[in-house]
Design a protein around this motif. Structure first.
Motif, PDB file in Angstrom:
ATOM      1  N   LEU A 293       4.101  32.717 -69.638  1.00 28.59           N
ATOM      2  CA  LEU A 293       2.644  32.646 -69.778  1.00 28.59           C
ATOM      3  C   LEU A 293       2.088  31.308 -69.282  1.00 28.59           C
ATOM      4  CD1 LEU A 293       0.205  34.215 -70.875  1.00 28.59           C
ATOM      5  CD2 LEU A 293       0.558  33.050 -73.064  1.00 28.59           C
ATOM      6  N   GLY A 294       1.461  31.341 -68.115  1.00 27.22           N
ATOM      7  CA  GLY A 294       0.708  30.185 -67.647  1.00 27.22           C
ATOM      8  C   GLY A 294      -0.693  30.234 -68.233  1.00 27.22           C
ATOM      9  N   HIS A 295      -1.494  29.229 -67.944  1.00 27.76           N
ATOM     10  CA  HIS A 295      -2.872  29.237 -68.480  1.00 27.76           C
ATOM     11  C   HIS A 295      -3.812  28.440 -67.586  1.00 27.76           C
ATOM     12  CE1 HIS A 295      -2.992  25.044 -70.015  1.00 27.76           C
ATOM     13  NE2 HIS A 295      -1.681  25.202 -70.040  1.00 27.76           N
ATOM     14  N   SER A 296      -5.088  28.771 -67.678  1.00 28.63           N
ATOM     15  CA  SER A 296      -6.104  28.060 -66.896  1.00 28.63           C
ATOM     16  C   SER A 296      -6.140  26.590 -67.317  1.00 28.63           C
ATOM     17  CB  SER A 296      -7.475  28.705 -67.118  1.00 28.63           C
ATOM     18  OG  SER A 296      -7.831  28.644 -68.489  1.00 28.63           O
ATOM     19  N   GLY A 297      -6.457  25.746 -66.364  1.00 26.13           N
ATOM     20  CA  GLY A 297      -6.595  24.322 -66.650  1.00 26.13           C
ATOM     21  C   GLY A 297      -5.310  23.637 -67.064  1.00 26.13           C
ATOM     22  N   CYS A 298      -4.172  24.126 -66.590  1.00 28.73           N
ATOM     23  CA  CYS A 298      -2.883  23.562 -67.017  1.00 28.73           C
ATOM     24  C   CYS A 298      -2.694  22.145 -66.449  1.00 28.73           C
ATOM     25  CB  CYS A 298      -1.736  24.466 -66.562  1.00 28.73           C
ATOM     26  SG  CYS A 298      -0.119  23.864 -67.110  1.00 28.73           S
TER      27      CYS A 298
ATOM     28  N   VAL B  74       7.857  18.140 -63.653  1.00 27.15           N
ATOM     29  CA  VAL B  74       6.996  18.930 -62.759  1.00 27.15           C
ATOM     30  C   VAL B  74       7.674  19.234 -61.419  1.00 27.15           C
ATOM     31  CG1 VAL B  74       4.918  17.959 -63.801  1.00 27.15           C
ATOM     32  CG2 VAL B  74       5.797  16.979 -61.672  1.00 27.15           C
ATOM     33  N   ARG B  75       8.891  18.706 -61.216  1.00 28.08           N
ATOM     34  CA  ARG B  75       9.560  18.936 -59.924  1.00 28.08           C
ATOM     35  C   ARG B  75       9.703  20.426 -59.601  1.00 28.08           C
ATOM     36  NH1 ARG B  75      13.480  15.313 -60.304  1.00 28.08           N
ATOM     37  NH2 ARG B  75      12.254  13.766 -59.187  1.00 28.08           N
ATOM     38  N   PRO B  76      10.192  21.276 -60.561  1.00 34.22           N
ATOM     39  CA  PRO B  76      10.296  22.701 -60.222  1.00 34.22           C
ATOM     40  C   PRO B  76       8.938  23.362 -60.013  1.00 34.22           C
ATOM     41  CG  PRO B  76      10.897  22.313 -62.523  1.00 34.22           C
ATOM     42  CD  PRO B  76      10.789  20.972 -61.871  1.00 34.22           C
ATOM     43  N   ILE B  77       7.913  22.865 -60.680  1.00 34.11           N
ATOM     44  CA  ILE B  77       6.566  23.413 -60.456  1.00 34.11           C
ATOM     45  C   ILE B  77       6.133  23.099 -59.036  1.00 34.11           C
ATOM     46  CG2 ILE B  77       4.167  23.398 -61.219  1.00 34.11           C
ATOM     47  CD1 ILE B  77       5.089  22.438 -63.947  1.00 34.11           C
ATOM     48  N   ARG B  78       6.322  21.842 -58.665  1.00 32.82           N
ATOM     49  CA  ARG B  78       5.931  21.380 -57.332  1.00 32.82           C
ATOM     50  C   ARG B  78       6.647  22.197 -56.246  1.00 32.82           C
ATOM     51  NH1 ARG B  78       5.797  15.125 -57.814  1.00 32.82           N
ATOM     52  NH2 ARG B  78       3.638  15.326 -58.484  1.00 32.82           N
ATOM     53  N   ALA B  79       7.930  22.488 -56.510  1.00 32.49           N
ATOM     54  CA  ALA B  79       8.724  23.210 -55.514  1.00 32.49           C
ATOM     55  C   ALA B  79       8.210  24.637 -55.307  1.00 32.49           C
ATOM     56  CB  ALA B  79      10.187  23.240 -55.947  1.00 32.49           C
ATOM     57  N   ALA B  80       7.509  25.161 -56.318  1.00 34.19           N
ATOM     58  CA  ALA B  80       7.057  26.554 -56.233  1.00 34.19           C
ATOM     59  C   ALA B  80       5.675  26.689 -55.609  1.00 34.19           C
ATOM     60  CB  ALA B  80       7.036  27.170 -57.642  1.00 34.19           C
TER      61      ALA B  80
ATOM     62  N   ALA C  85      -0.715  18.175 -62.557  1.00 32.37           N
ATOM     63  CA  ALA C  85       0.091  16.993 -62.240  1.00 32.37           C
ATOM     64  C   ALA C  85       1.032  17.285 -61.069  1.00 32.37           C
ATOM     65  CB  ALA C  85       0.892  16.576 -63.466  1.00 32.37           C
ATOM     66  N   ALA C  86       1.571  18.496 -61.053  1.00 32.90           N
ATOM     67  CA  ALA C  86       2.471  18.860 -59.947  1.00 32.90           C
ATOM     68  C   ALA C  86       1.727  18.898 -58.623  1.00 32.90           C
ATOM     69  CB  ALA C  86       3.107  20.220 -60.222  1.00 32.90           C
ATOM     70  N   LEU C  87       0.431  19.189 -58.684  1.00 32.64           N
ATOM     71  CA  LEU C  87      -0.379  19.210 -57.471  1.00 32.64           C
ATOM     72  C   LEU C  87      -0.784  17.803 -57.044  1.00 32.64           C
ATOM     73  CD1 LEU C  87      -2.697  22.263 -58.267  1.00 32.64           C
ATOM     74  CD2 LEU C  87      -0.903  22.156 -56.515  1.00 32.64           C
ATOM     75  N   GLY C  88      -0.382  16.828 -57.856  1.00 27.29           N
ATOM     76  CA  GLY C  88      -0.658  15.441 -57.489  1.00 27.29           C
ATOM     77  C   GLY C  88      -1.995  14.944 -57.968  1.00 27.29           C
TER      78      GLY C  88
ATOM     79  N   PRO D 248       2.572  25.909 -52.712  1.00 27.73           N
ATOM     80  CA  PRO D 248       2.207  25.446 -51.371  1.00 27.73           C
ATOM     81  C   PRO D 248       1.279  24.239 -51.478  1.00 27.73           C
ATOM     82  CG  PRO D 248       0.965  27.416 -51.940  1.00 27.73           C
ATOM     83  CD  PRO D 248       1.928  27.182 -53.067  1.00 27.73           C
ATOM     84  N   ALA D 249       1.352  23.365 -50.519  1.00 31.37           N
ATOM     85  CA  ALA D 249       0.496  22.171 -50.534  1.00 31.37           C
ATOM     86  C   ALA D 249      -0.969  22.576 -50.531  1.00 31.37           C
ATOM     87  CB  ALA D 249       0.814  21.297 -49.318  1.00 31.37           C
ATOM     88  N   GLY D 250      -1.740  21.902 -51.370  1.00 33.06           N
ATOM     89  CA  GLY D 250      -3.176  22.119 -51.364  1.00 33.06           C
ATOM     90  C   GLY D 250      -3.635  23.369 -52.082  1.00 33.06           C
ATOM     91  N   ALA D 251      -2.766  24.007 -52.848  1.00 31.77           N
ATOM     92  CA  ALA D 251      -3.164  25.223 -53.560  1.00 31.77           C
ATOM     93  C   ALA D 251      -4.211  24.882 -54.622  1.00 31.77           C
ATOM     94  CB  ALA D 251      -1.949  25.872 -54.213  1.00 31.77           C
ATOM     95  N   PRO D 252      -5.249  25.704 -54.763  1.00 29.27           N
ATOM     96  CA  PRO D 252      -6.198  25.495 -55.864  1.00 29.27           C
ATOM     97  C   PRO D 252      -5.475  25.653 -57.205  1.00 29.27           C
ATOM     98  CG  PRO D 252      -7.005  27.145 -54.305  1.00 29.27           C
ATOM     99  CD  PRO D 252      -5.581  26.869 -53.945  1.00 29.27           C
ATOM    100  N   LEU D 253      -5.981  24.995 -58.237  1.00 29.07           N
ATOM    101  CA  LEU D 253      -5.269  24.984 -59.516  1.00 29.07           C
ATOM    102  C   LEU D 253      -5.070  26.403 -60.069  1.00 29.07           C
ATOM    103  CD1 LEU D 253      -3.949  23.475 -61.817  1.00 29.07           C
ATOM    104  CD2 LEU D 253      -6.210  23.125 -62.839  1.00 29.07           C
ATOM    105  N   ASP D 254      -6.089  27.238 -60.038  1.00 28.29           N
ATOM    106  CA  ASP D 254      -5.944  28.596 -60.594  1.00 28.29           C
ATOM    107  C   ASP D 254      -4.837  29.372 -59.886  1.00 28.29           C
ATOM    108  OD1 ASP D 254      -7.911  28.069 -62.358  1.00 28.29           O
ATOM    109  OD2 ASP D 254      -9.461  29.278 -61.384  1.00 28.29           O
TER     110      ASP D 254
END
Ligand SMILES: [Zn+2]
Length: 245
Positions: A159-164, A184-190, A169-172, A192-198
């Motif tokens: 379960l992910g959630h809005s505004g995580c 956050v390394r595994p999050i970052r790996a999943a 942080a993984a998005l930088g 694409p660069a520049g993805a919107p948070l949602d």
């Protein structure tokens, strides 16, 4: 390779505090008598556990949205407490003797997403594993192996959630300590660069759900045998609704 109970115990022995107990005792979860099994199963849904989670969440969402427009704190508390009205609560004496949860969750540690509340569930119903960003970290995977192999849980909902904040942080979007960088390394790996948070939240939940059977032979075998489903979803804080990814 078949993962037997001894293999599971060996793996779980790596968890802090469980090593000595696993070596000394053959069972992590004591076998239930038929009568205790019956008492602990009284709150289990008759049908699909995923449908039951979503049904309970729809009711939560209605109350959550009504409470949003209630500015009197006492009335708001009274309305929100109705989430559990008409629900099922297991006998504490039965819970003292064992557990038979009917679903497991891998959710974020965020204070706004407590699974018991979102799914109107009492103690003994949901096996909950939480970490920032609902990542499939080693300790989380091991905990879920226990839920599946020892407690026979048939469903894992990631379960992910809005505004995580962890996904943000993984998005930088924020400064990180070294340990948070690891987290956050595994999050970052999943992502694409520049993805919107949602979108990143949805992708991260789906990636964690896919990673569980990939990383765990126990979970993979259970999925292959039809004893386990792993599903990704996202909780929208504003609406209170959980949607499958
Ligand atoms: Zn979060």
């Amino acid at each position: 390779m078949t993962v037997n109970r001894r293999t599971l115990l060996t793996r779980l022995g790596g968890l802090a505090g469980l090593g000595a107990a696993a070596a000394a005792a053959p069972a992590l979860a004591a076998p239930l008598t038929p009568e205790l099994e019956r008492r602990l199963s009284l709150c289990q849904p008759a049908g699909d556990p995923l449908e039951e989670l979503l049904r309970r969440n729809r009711r939560f969402s209605t109350i959550w949205q009504e409470a949003s427009s209630q500015h009197d704190t006492r009335r708001r508390a009274d309305r929100l407490a109705q989430v559990w009205n008409g629900g099922c609560q297991l006998n504490p004496r039965a819970l003292d003797a064992g557990q038979r949860p009917w679903a497991a969750l891998l959710g974020c540690a965020d204070s706004r997403v407590p699974p018991d509340w979102l799914f109107a569930s009492g103690p003994g119903e949901l096996f909950e594993v939480r970490s920032a960003g609902n990542t499939a970290a080693d300790s989380c995977v091991a905990s879920l192996e226990y839920a599946v192999a020892e407690l026979h849980v048939p469903l894992i909902l990631v379960l992910g959630h809005s505004g995580c904040g962890a996904v943000g942080a993984a998005l930088g979007l924020g400064a990180l300590t070294p340990l948070l960088t690891d987290l956050v390394r595994p999050i970052r790996a999943a992502l694409p660069a520049g993805a919107p948070l949602d979108e990143a939240v949805r992708l991260n939940a789906a990636a964690a759900a896919a990673a569980l059977p990939q990383r765990s032979a126990v979970l993979r075998e259970a999925v292959g045998a039809g004893r386990l489903r792993v599903v990704a979803a996202v909780f929208e804080i504003s609406s209170g609704l959980v949607s499958l990814v």
